[in-house]
Design a protein around this motif. Structure first.
Motif, short mmCIF file in Angstrom:
data_model
loop_
_atom_site.label_atom_id
_atom_site.label_comp_id
_atom_site.label_asym_id
_atom_site.label_seq_id
_atom_site.Cartn_x
_atom_site.Cartn_y
_atom_site.Cartn_z
N LEU A 160 0.84 -1.19 0.00
CA LEU A 160 0.00 0.00 0.00
C LEU A 160 0.88 1.25 0.00
CD1 LEU A 160 -2.99 1.05 0.25
CD2 LEU A 160 -2.57 1.17 2.72
N THR A 161 0.61 2.16 -0.89
CA THR A 161 1.38 3.40 -0.94
C THR A 161 0.46 4.60 -0.74
OG1 THR A 161 1.08 3.58 -3.35
CG2 THR A 161 3.01 2.37 -2.57
N GLY A 162 1.07 5.72 -0.40
CA GLY A 162 0.32 6.97 -0.22
C GLY A 162 -0.36 7.12 1.12
N PHE A 163 -0.06 6.23 2.05
CA PHE A 163 -0.70 6.32 3.37
C PHE A 163 -0.18 7.53 4.13
CE2 PHE A 163 -0.81 5.51 7.92
CZ PHE A 163 -2.14 5.16 8.11
N SER A 164 -1.08 8.31 4.71
CA SER A 164 -0.71 9.49 5.49
C SER A 164 -1.39 9.43 6.85
CB SER A 164 -1.13 10.78 4.76
OG SER A 164 -0.92 11.91 5.57
N ALA A 165 -0.59 9.27 7.90
CA ALA A 165 -1.15 9.19 9.25
C ALA A 165 -1.81 10.51 9.65
CB ALA A 165 -0.05 8.83 10.25
N SER A 166 -1.23 11.63 9.22
CA SER A 166 -1.80 12.93 9.59
C SER A 166 -3.18 13.12 8.95
CB SER A 166 -0.86 14.06 9.16
OG SER A 166 -0.62 14.02 7.77
N LEU A 167 -3.34 12.72 7.68
CA LEU A 167 -4.64 12.82 7.03
C LEU A 167 -5.66 11.90 7.70
CD1 LEU A 167 -3.87 13.07 3.20
CD2 LEU A 167 -4.87 14.82 4.68
N LEU A 168 -5.23 10.72 8.10
CA LEU A 168 -6.13 9.80 8.80
C LEU A 168 -6.62 10.40 10.11
CD1 LEU A 168 -7.50 7.05 9.08
CD2 LEU A 168 -5.37 6.18 10.09
N ILE A 169 -5.70 11.01 10.86
CA ILE A 169 -6.10 11.64 12.14
C ILE A 169 -7.08 12.78 11.89
CG2 ILE A 169 -5.24 12.98 14.09
CD1 ILE A 169 -2.66 11.34 13.95
N LEU A 170 -6.80 13.58 10.87
CA LEU A 170 -7.71 14.69 10.55
C LEU A 170 -9.08 14.17 10.13
CD1 LEU A 170 -5.39 17.16 8.59
CD2 LEU A 170 -6.40 17.50 10.85
N ALA A 171 -9.11 13.09 9.35
CA ALA A 171 -10.39 12.53 8.90
C ALA A 171 -11.19 11.99 10.09
CB ALA A 171 -10.15 11.43 7.88
N ILE A 172 -10.51 11.32 11.02
CA ILE A 172 -11.20 10.82 12.22
C ILE A 172 -11.71 11.97 13.06
CG2 ILE A 172 -10.88 9.54 14.37
CD1 ILE A 172 -8.88 7.75 12.89
N ALA A 173 -10.88 13.02 13.21
CA ALA A 173 -11.31 14.19 13.98
C ALA A 173 -12.51 14.86 13.33
CB ALA A 173 -10.15 15.18 14.11
N GLY A 174 -12.50 14.96 12.00
CA GLY A 174 -13.64 15.54 11.30
C GLY A 174 -14.91 14.73 11.52
N THR A 175 -14.76 13.40 11.56
CA THR A 175 -15.92 12.54 11.80
C THR A 175 -16.48 12.76 13.20
OG1 THR A 175 -15.00 10.89 10.29
CG2 THR A 175 -16.73 10.16 11.80
N VAL A 176 -15.58 12.90 14.19
CA VAL A 176 -16.02 13.15 15.57
C VAL A 176 -16.76 14.47 15.65
CG1 VAL A 176 -15.21 13.59 17.92
CG2 VAL A 176 -14.19 11.76 16.59
N VAL A 177 -16.24 15.50 14.98
CA VAL A 177 -16.90 16.81 14.97
C VAL A 177 -18.30 16.69 14.36
CG1 VAL A 177 -16.86 19.12 13.96
CG2 VAL A 177 -14.79 18.15 14.95
N ALA A 178 -18.42 15.94 13.26
CA ALA A 178 -19.71 15.76 12.61
C ALA A 178 -20.71 15.06 13.53
CB ALA A 178 -19.54 14.98 11.31
N ILE A 179 -20.24 14.04 14.24
CA ILE A 179 -21.12 13.31 15.16
C ILE A 179 -21.58 14.22 16.30
CG2 ILE A 179 -21.21 11.41 16.82
CD1 ILE A 179 -19.33 9.86 14.97
N VAL A 180 -20.66 15.02 16.83
CA VAL A 180 -21.01 15.94 17.91
C VAL A 180 -22.05 16.96 17.43
CG1 VAL A 180 -20.13 17.84 19.33
CG2 VAL A 180 -18.86 15.70 19.18
N LEU A 181 -21.83 17.53 16.24
CA LEU A 181 -22.79 18.50 15.71
C LEU A 181 -24.15 17.85 15.45
CD1 LEU A 181 -20.59 20.55 13.20
CD2 LEU A 181 -21.38 21.22 15.48
#
Length: 424
Positions: A160-181
């Protein structure tokens, strides 16, 4: 609330204690009480001098509806449950109105207020249930698109190539924000609907503030509820497994035969049938007003106790209305979501992956996937603009159904005399 049908401020017999009287300020019961028929001061109550028998002693108590007044008009729920005590619903003595049996009103008036309040508050409710969460989900989807779009599978090295841990963390954080809203919007929408059922003005900002303030408490109670449900379902699953395993027979040391499979299915059906009355009982007595009490109840309210007290002595009328509401929601959901899905599903044909009509193999730009040296994941994703549009259409359909359901439950909560935060 003050209207032409509301009783004037004064002293009236206390609905909770026949031996005393309580002061009605024109909107709701106060904490000022005095012995019935005796001399008592009314400190803090305008117009009542100490040592003088309170005026209005012996008058009939407030009737939130005018006798014989119109029944079944939305926005005319009266002061349900005054003085706001558990199990003390308003008693309407006019034609076709409330009786002392359960205080929920007739089906016609409840359904009328359900629809009427919903139409009256449609803009703030849709903003809270759809607009606010949709902003959060747009953020989450965009972040996930960036993360997945950078991924690729190199078939030459099986890596697997192109994996970005920082983007994954941001995507998870965005999902948490969406659930809270989404949760805050749901709480605020129920708060807005409650104000509609009790005829109180409330801005979107005020309801939103209530939603945010009640978020921590709602999460805490939700986790407790989830833990309890998980434990119960786990115990049921273990029971089914043990009973089912005892019905599986063996033919020889290696081959397991399947006559016991039907026995397992029978056990599952039997346990479900036996648990159905318990599930219905818990639905009405414990869970019916769980979220509503957290959304509109005073600070520190116990949602389980609130539902238990409000459903006391009105189990069957409440069950009937909840079942009717559930059936109506299924009909509304089938119609609205059916139309929405029919409209948006063709849009998902914008992905780059196609299937060969002869072999059925997946292809990208006419090349079979198993012949590609690098398979980019973004080829499997629909156009982001199309996806967000389709998500919005489907969300509107879901939110419309949810608003219909919430208006019905909140209306029942108000009519049953559910405690509220009007004095916060």
């Amino acid at each position: 609330m003050t209207s032409s049908s509301s009783p004037v401020p004064g002293w009236y017999p206390d609905p909770n204690d026949a031996g005393q009287i309580r002061y009605w300020d024109g909107t709701r019961w106060t904490e000022s009480v005095a012995p019935a028929g005796g001399e008592a001061g009314a400190a803090g109550v305008p117009g009542a001098a100490p040592g003088v028998a309170p005026p209005g002693a012996g008058q009939p108590g407030p009737v939130p509806f005018s006798a014989g007044g119109p029944q079944g008009q939305y926005g005319q729920p009266g002061q349900y449950g005054q003085p706001g005590q558990y199990g003390q619903p308003a008693v309407y003595t006019g034609s076709g109105g409330f009786g002392p049996a359960h205080g929920l009103g007739d089906l016609g008036s409840w359904l009328s207020s359900l629809v009427g309040v919903l139409f009256d508050r449609v803009l703030p409710v849709m903003v809270l249930l759809f607009g606010l969460p949709y902003i959060g989900w747009i953020l989450a989807v965009v972040l996930w698109y960036f993360f997945v779009g950078n991924l690729a599978w190199d078939t030459r090295i099986d890596e697997l190539t192109g994996f970005s841990a920082s983007l994954l963390i941001l995507a998870i954080a965005g999902t948490v924000v969406a659930i809270v809203l989404q949760l805050v919007g749901r709480l605020a929408a129920q708060h807005q609907l409650h104000r509609g059922h009790v005829q109180r003005p409330e801005s979107i900002g005020e309801s939103l503030g209530y939603g945010f303030r009640r978020l921590p408490r709602t999460i805490g109670w939700g986790l407790l509820l989830s833990l309890g449900v998980t434990v119960v379902l786990g115990a049921i699953a273990v029971l089914v497994f043990l009973l089912g395993a005892s019905l599986i027979s063996f033919d020889g040391p290696e081959d397991r035969v399947a006559p016991g499979v039907f026995g397992v299915l029978g056990i599952v059906f039997l346990i479900g049938l036996l648990l159905l009355p318990l599930i219905i009982f818990l639905w009405v007595r414990v869970f019916a007003f769980f979220l509503t009490s957290l959304a509109v109840g005073p600070p520190g309210v116990n949602p389980f106790r609130t539902t238990w007290e409000l459903s006391k002595n009105r189990f069957w009328p409440l069950l009937g209305r909840l079942v009717l509401l559930w059936l109506l929601v299924q009909v509304v959901n089938s119609i609205i979501n059916g139309i929405a899905q029919f409209a948006v599903f063709p849009l998902f044909a914008t992905v780059d992956v196609e299937f060969d009509e002869v072999t059925g193999e997946a292809e990208i730009d006419g090349v079979p996937i198993d012949e590609l040296t690098v398979v980019e994941f973004d080829a499997f994703l629909p156009n982001i603009g199309v996806f967000l549009f389709a998500m919005g259409v489907l969300s509107v359909a879901t939110v419309a159904t949810r608003a219909f359901s919430d208006s019905g439950v909140v209306g029942l909560y108000a009519r049953a005399g559910g405690p509220d935060d009007l004095n916060d």
